[in-house]
Design a protein around this motif. Sequence first.
Motif, PDB file in Angstrom:
ATOM      1  N   ALA A 160      19.534 -52.134  84.614  1.00 15.05           N
ATOM      2  CA  ALA A 160      19.432 -51.967  83.158  1.00 15.05           C
ATOM      3  C   ALA A 160      18.269 -51.070  82.773  1.00 15.05           C
ATOM      4  CB  ALA A 160      19.295 -53.331  82.495  1.00 15.05           C
ATOM      5  N   ALA A 163      18.663 -47.277  82.234  1.00 12.23           N
ATOM      6  CA  ALA A 163      19.375 -46.792  81.053  1.00 12.23           C
ATOM      7  C   ALA A 163      18.452 -46.517  79.876  1.00 12.23           C
ATOM      8  CB  ALA A 163      20.440 -47.807  80.644  1.00 12.23           C
ATOM      9  N   ILE A 164      17.152 -46.787  80.027  1.00 14.19           N
ATOM     10  CA  ILE A 164      16.216 -46.553  78.932  1.00 14.19           C
ATOM     11  C   ILE A 164      16.073 -45.050  78.713  1.00 14.19           C
ATOM     12  CG2 ILE A 164      13.830 -46.838  78.175  1.00 14.19           C
ATOM     13  CD1 ILE A 164      13.726 -49.380  79.847  1.00 14.19           C
ATOM     14  N   SER A 165      16.172 -44.651  77.445  1.00 16.74           N
ATOM     15  CA  SER A 165      16.142 -43.219  77.109  1.00 16.74           C
ATOM     16  C   SER A 165      14.710 -42.720  77.003  1.00 16.74           C
ATOM     17  CB  SER A 165      16.880 -42.964  75.792  1.00 16.74           C
ATOM     18  OG  SER A 165      16.287 -43.714  74.752  1.00 16.74           O
ATOM     19  N   LEU A 209      12.647 -46.834  68.750  1.00 18.11           N
ATOM     20  CA  LEU A 209      13.918 -47.166  69.394  1.00 18.11           C
ATOM     21  C   LEU A 209      13.736 -47.365  70.894  1.00 18.11           C
ATOM     22  CD1 LEU A 209      16.329 -44.747  67.491  1.00 18.11           C
ATOM     23  CD2 LEU A 209      15.866 -47.161  67.049  1.00 18.11           C
ATOM     24  N   THR A 210      12.800 -46.626  71.483  1.00 14.97           N
ATOM     25  CA  THR A 210      12.515 -46.824  72.905  1.00 14.97           C
ATOM     26  C   THR A 210      11.984 -48.232  73.161  1.00 14.97           C
ATOM     27  OG1 THR A 210      11.926 -44.476  73.006  1.00 14.97           O
ATOM     28  CG2 THR A 210      11.321 -45.845  74.882  1.00 14.97           C
ATOM     29  N   CYS A 243      12.761 -50.840  71.438  1.00 16.06           N
ATOM     30  CA  CYS A 243      13.930 -51.722  71.347  1.00 16.06           C
ATOM     31  C   CYS A 243      14.751 -51.673  72.632  1.00 16.06           C
ATOM     32  CB  CYS A 243      14.790 -51.319  70.151  1.00 16.06           C
ATOM     33  SG  CYS A 243      13.952 -51.482  68.552  1.00 16.06           S
ATOM     34  N   GLU A 244      14.905 -50.476  73.204  1.00 15.30           N
ATOM     35  CA  GLU A 244      15.637 -50.355  74.457  1.00 15.30           C
ATOM     36  C   GLU A 244      14.939 -51.104  75.590  1.00 15.30           C
ATOM     37  OE1 GLU A 244      16.175 -46.225  75.214  1.00 15.30           O
ATOM     38  OE2 GLU A 244      18.151 -46.193  74.266  1.00 15.30           O
ATOM     39  N   ILE A 245      13.625 -50.995  75.662  1.00 17.13           N
ATOM     40  CA  ILE A 245      12.876 -51.688  76.708  1.00 17.13           C
ATOM     41  C   ILE A 245      13.029 -53.198  76.571  1.00 17.13           C
ATOM     42  CG2 ILE A 245      10.548 -52.158  77.569  1.00 17.13           C
ATOM     43  CD1 ILE A 245       9.841 -49.273  76.919  1.00 17.13           C
ATOM     44  N   ASP A 299      15.491 -54.776  75.124  1.00 16.03           N
ATOM     45  CA  ASP A 299      16.878 -55.110  75.453  1.00 16.03           C
ATOM     46  C   ASP A 299      17.095 -55.096  76.970  1.00 16.03           C
ATOM     47  OD1 ASP A 299      19.816 -55.399  74.696  1.00 16.03           O
ATOM     48  OD2 ASP A 299      19.869 -53.521  75.840  1.00 16.03           O
ATOM     49  N   ALA A 300      16.517 -54.092  77.668  1.00 15.07           N
ATOM     50  CA  ALA A 300      16.673 -54.016  79.120  1.00 15.07           C
ATOM     51  C   ALA A 300      16.020 -55.201  79.810  1.00 15.07           C
ATOM     52  CB  ALA A 300      16.079 -52.709  79.631  1.00 15.07           C
ATOM     53  N   GLN A 346      18.264 -58.256  79.233  1.00  8.88           N
ATOM     54  CA  GLN A 346      19.467 -58.205  80.061  1.00  8.88           C
ATOM     55  C   GLN A 346      19.148 -58.475  81.527  1.00  8.88           C
ATOM     56  OE1 GLN A 346      22.523 -58.027  78.918  1.00  8.88           O
ATOM     57  NE2 GLN A 346      21.753 -57.890  76.805  1.00  8.88           N
TER      58      GLN A 346
END
Length: 486
Positions: free
Chosen positions: A70, A73-75, A458-459, A461-463, A465-466, A469
Amino acid sequence: MFFIEDNGQVGERFADADNIKMDNQKNTNLPPSRPSAGISAAVPDLQETMCMLQMMSVDGPLAELKPKPALSAISMPGIANIFGEAHLTRRIVWILVIVSAFIIATIQVKDRVEFYSSTPVTVNVRVTMNDTLRFPVLTICNKNSFNMSQIRMLQAEAGLGRNSKSEVNISQLVGVRGMDAKQLWDVIAHDPDQIIAECWFGRNVSCNQVGRWTKVYTYLGVCYSFIRNETWVKTTGSFNNLYVKLKDTEMECSSLLWGAKKGEGERGWKMLIHDLRDSPVVDVRTHGSTLDNGWGKDIRIYLREFRTLNVWKRPCLKNGNYSKCIERCFVAAAADRMTCRLPFMDEIAVGYNHRKMEYCNTPDSFWNNSKEIDNLLVYGHWARNSCSHCQRQCNQDFYIAYTEMTKMKPSENKISKLRVFYQDFTFDEIEESADYGAVSLLCDIGGSLGFLLGFSVLTVCEIVDAIVQTCLSSSRRLINKCRGMN
């Protein structure tokens, strides 16, 4: 996205399937089978479909597919190279690049946060014209602190005899007629009607018509403050504001204010121009100006209004009063050394430590405690910086005085003249405003993180979320493993 781990089993299974098919055809001598028209319309090759179904079964090669991590997938630039399937050397290089960028970004963010914590301000100065201005309070003290005529009368009444000029000691009069220190000060104080020969505020307007003279107990003795009934004035000029004519007709000079100083004494006046909210008790001694007998003084005042910010490094009080806090700090320091209080000592300040002190009522107590006052204020045993708990006012008015002195006629050597006035209605507004606020801080932090790390909200938030997960996936695997063991 899925990655297939090819360990050679897929090719072997395809080969086995072809061999079985050829053997079947040889044994039966039948032509190769063909799918029916209905099936061929839906699926191009049934054999291929069956093969895919077999590969997706539990024992097939697709059962060994691994999900992509996961975190990859971080942008964020470089993350995919670190958590993906890149070569080890490439991973190490990217790790060093990202760690270096992260360290530099941390240093920059730390610098911006510290700068924001220092609460920098911008000082804005505006010269403003108004229709009216607030007129200050004028406090006047006679440097010949007490009325010598009254002192001589009390000495005669008490049978103390007449001392020389250099040995006048008012402490000897404490207790006469049963008077304590405050009552004695009231008796030997100068009469305002005698020392204030004239007082005008504007042309043909007496001071009593627009204001009042108020008795004030200070370090210098009994003084008088002129306070206007209406604070604001609508006229300016040397002939339209306050004019005072002072007169000292005393033949002798009271040389010992507290009984602790010796000398021939002083003549003249001590004056302080201050805001109505300020206390002259100590300031008239430390910040007052002098007007000698036989001189005239014109005081042109200029108003400066300060509006400061209440910040944690430079706190201020919106409803506090710095001058009164200093006065009470001094009185409290004096009370710590004294056994009784003098008339100018505020009862609230004296009793700050649940202490109650009466006015000095014996000659010895007045004499000894007066020495303590002189030790503090005259001989430097007390200083304003010892009152660190006194905070400045957020809103404060300062009156800047520009003076001109004039020598009067020899026949007027016991007279002093004073004029206090505004030249015009201009004044300075000095206001503090925040120079670096929260918006500027966020912009600088975002710029540093974006420039060095390609980082954004947003990064984050991605971190998050990763991480969530990854934690959930690990929990599921652990649960399944525990169930398998059972």
